[in-house]
Scaffold this motif. Sequence first.
Motif, short mmCIF file in Angstrom:
data_model
loop_
_atom_site.label_atom_id
_atom_site.label_comp_id
_atom_site.label_asym_id
_atom_site.label_seq_id
_atom_site.Cartn_x
_atom_site.Cartn_y
_atom_site.Cartn_z
N TYR A 25 -25.09 -3.29 3.34
CA TYR A 25 -25.62 -4.40 3.11
C TYR A 25 -24.71 -5.76 3.33
CZ TYR A 25 -24.10 -5.62 -1.43
OH TYR A 25 -23.46 -6.04 -2.76
N LYS A 26 -23.53 -5.36 2.87
CA LYS A 26 -22.52 -6.51 3.10
C LYS A 26 -22.07 -6.57 4.54
CE LYS A 26 -20.41 -6.69 -1.50
NZ LYS A 26 -19.11 -6.45 -2.26
N SER A 169 -13.81 -1.58 -5.87
CA SER A 169 -14.94 -2.29 -5.58
C SER A 169 -15.50 -2.98 -6.79
CB SER A 169 -16.14 -1.19 -5.09
OG SER A 169 -15.69 -0.58 -3.76
N ASP A 173 -21.52 -3.32 -7.32
CA ASP A 173 -21.87 -2.41 -6.01
C ASP A 173 -21.86 -0.98 -6.81
OD1 ASP A 173 -22.24 -4.17 -3.94
OD2 ASP A 173 -19.93 -4.47 -3.88
N PHE A 247 -17.59 -2.12 0.60
CA PHE A 247 -17.90 -3.00 -0.62
C PHE A 247 -16.63 -3.50 -1.19
CE2 PHE A 247 -21.19 0.52 -1.46
CZ PHE A 247 -22.18 -0.06 -0.97
N PRO A 250 -15.04 -5.78 2.53
CA PRO A 250 -16.02 -5.83 3.68
C PRO A 250 -15.55 -6.97 4.91
CG PRO A 250 -16.89 -7.33 1.94
CD PRO A 250 -15.62 -6.47 1.50
N GLN A 251 -14.92 -8.09 4.51
CA GLN A 251 -14.40 -9.02 5.57
C GLN A 251 -13.37 -8.39 6.44
OE1 GLN A 251 -15.51 -11.87 6.11
NE2 GLN A 251 -16.64 -12.51 4.43
#
Length: 265
Positions: A25-26, A169, A173, A247, A250-251
Amino acid sequence: MAENNEKKQHFILVHGACHGAWCWYKLKPLLEAAGHRVTVLDMAASGIDQRPLEEVRTLSEYSKPLLETMDGVIGGGEKVILVGHSLGGLSLALAMETHPDKVAAAVFLTAYVPDTVNSPSFVFDMHSEVNHIEDFLDMEFCSNGSTTQPFTSMLYGPKFLSSYLYHLSPIQDLELAKTLARPSPVLHESLSKAKNFSEEKFGKVTKVYVICKEDKILEKQFQEWMIQNSGIQNVMEIEGADHMPMFSKPQQLCQCLLHTAKKYV
């Protein structure tokens, strides 16, 4: 945002054991914000897929949603970038074997990678020999099926998730995983009887490996062994990533995939 002259790609994201499409989802909106198309899938009896676990005994049965999606890829000018996390690496390998001409690149994200010399179960066998997990905490293994057709399932418990998968994380999450995790089939026995992946199909697809340096499930040294064993030449690393980089980082994961889309396609 992606530049107008940069080709847009289609990413297909495949989750690991006990997880589902929800775990992306991220990452999904990050890739879409860069102009790419993203498909997230629930493997059989995972996420919100309604198939009962008793019907999922082989890698082919487990990976059916991915194989059906690959059937729908037009082919020819259209190719996809497959991304497989953890157990999802085996599903990727099957998709590469069945549709090699539809895959521009396959990204193994701290994932199991088979080879073309040994049985598909070989990487599991080798991992069991070097696995340093001393306490499985509340991880559950259950015997299912009948006496004539038994099979085993596994489920990560909350303590195991916290200690080994999500230790770097965000706690939100981790709580999501505690709520949504489902039992997953243990595919080792069926994989030990399956034929090897071929050099002509699986072997010819471009492969990328993303190492997660703080992974406690597939430790960095074992990830590096799989890379060497499978002959993968394209390797990236994410600092400070646990087993769940979608999680914890993510970037950084998104940047790895954007780099793949630009360089290897």
